[in-house]
Design a protein around this motif. Structure first.
Motif, PDB file in Angstrom:
ATOM      1  N   VAL A  53       0.832  -1.208   0.000  1.00  0.00           N
ATOM      2  CA  VAL A  53       0.000   0.000   0.000  1.00  0.00           C
ATOM      3  C   VAL A  53       0.866   1.257   0.000  1.00  0.00           C
ATOM      4  N   SER A  88      -5.681  -5.162  -0.439  1.00  0.00           N
ATOM      5  CA  SER A  88      -5.150  -4.987  -1.786  1.00  0.00           C
ATOM      6  C   SER A  88      -6.249  -4.646  -2.779  1.00  0.00           C
ATOM      7  N   ASP A 100      -6.977  -0.997  -2.402  1.00  0.00           N
ATOM      8  CA  ASP A 100      -5.854  -0.204  -2.873  1.00  0.00           C
ATOM      9  C   ASP A 100      -5.740  -0.258  -4.394  1.00  0.00           C
ATOM     10  N   ARG A 112      -8.126   2.212  -5.826  1.00  0.00           N
ATOM     11  CA  ARG A 112      -7.621   3.584  -5.686  1.00  0.00           C
ATOM     12  C   ARG A 112      -6.583   3.899  -6.761  1.00  0.00           C
TER      13      ARG A 112
END
Length: 253
Positions: free
Chosen positions: A50, A80, A83, A86
């Motif tokens: 991350v 994960s 993330d 994102r």
């Protein structure tokens, strides 16, 4: 012709090598005529996925010739997954990267299967570190995930023969042959096994390995000009939806 490098990294490693920030990548790219490079963060691969992905977002915002892989940690699939979303939302990440050695999970493990599900759900290509006979399990893993496309980074490493046959049996497996040992005949063996040129990709493992090694392997493989066009850039552009490849102004050699 353009060149897209589908396997590279940004950041420092624990090895005694000359590695560094995104500017290091750009200098190497200019030296060897590489137009675009797909990178993962060294920090994300070996330590904190991350945090490393977040640091890479900052680099990508400043370097339009670099695109990112968001590293997925098989030991933390839910974290994960969030993330990865994102990262993809920035528009600067085009795929996911999973290592097997550092998180200690191989194809065939429950954790790796869950990580594959995360990437399949995201709908992006996966660059998978492959090194060993576990590559023989990949066709079965992809059979139950019909949208997932996997690049076998290092083309199986020391199991390059097994990797070639795995890729020949599954039309969503791609081979990328970078590694420090340039065993003669790896590319020819893959083609004889039935892997079409449309599923061969160019990668360097920069900046861990100087791009000249992979360029030499490709140039020695006996491709026609039309095949080189596919291997050096067109296959990657189509797989990652990169569109037209820019022609940056490079310094004189």
């Amino acid at each position: 012709m353009p060149i897209i490098d589908v396997h590279a990294h940004v950041g420092r490693w624990q090895f005694h090598l000359t590695t560094g920030d995104g500017d290091t990548n750009l200098r190497q790219m200019d030296r060897y005529g590489i137009d675009l490079q797909l990178v993962s963060a060294a920090e994300a691969v070996v330590y904190d996925a991350v945090a490393g992905n977040a640091a890479l977002r900052e680099v990508l915002a400043q370097q339009p010739r670099l695109y990112g892989y968001a590293v997925v940690n098989p030991n933390r699939p839910e974290m994960s997954a969030a993330d990865l979303r994102r990262c993809l939302d920035t528009g600067r990440f085009v795929g996911a990267k999973i290592h097997t050695h550092y998180p200690g999970r191989l194809p065939g493990s429950r954790e790796m299967a869950e990580a594959f599900d995360v990437v399949a759900e995201a709908g992006v290509p996966l660059l998978l570190h492959t090194w060993g006979r576990e590559v023989t399990l990949l066709p079965e893993l992809l059979a139950s995930r019909p949208g997932l496309r996997v690049i076998m980074g290092h083309a199986g490493g020391d199991a390059w023969r097994e990797a070639a046959h795995a890729a020949a049996s599954c039309d969503r497996l791609y081979l990328e042959h970078c590694r420090t040992a340039t065993d003669a005949g790896r590319v020819a063996y893959a083609r004889e096994a039935g892997v079409p040129v449309e599923r061969l990709l160019f990668g360097t493992d920069a900046t861990l390995i100087d791009p000249c090694v992979s360029l030499g392997v490709v140039r020695d493989a006996g491709f026609t000009e039309a095949e080189l066009d596919r291997v050096l850039w067109r296959n990657a552009a189509e797989l990652f939806g990169l569109g037209a490849v820019p022609s940056p102004t490079r310094p004189s050699p």
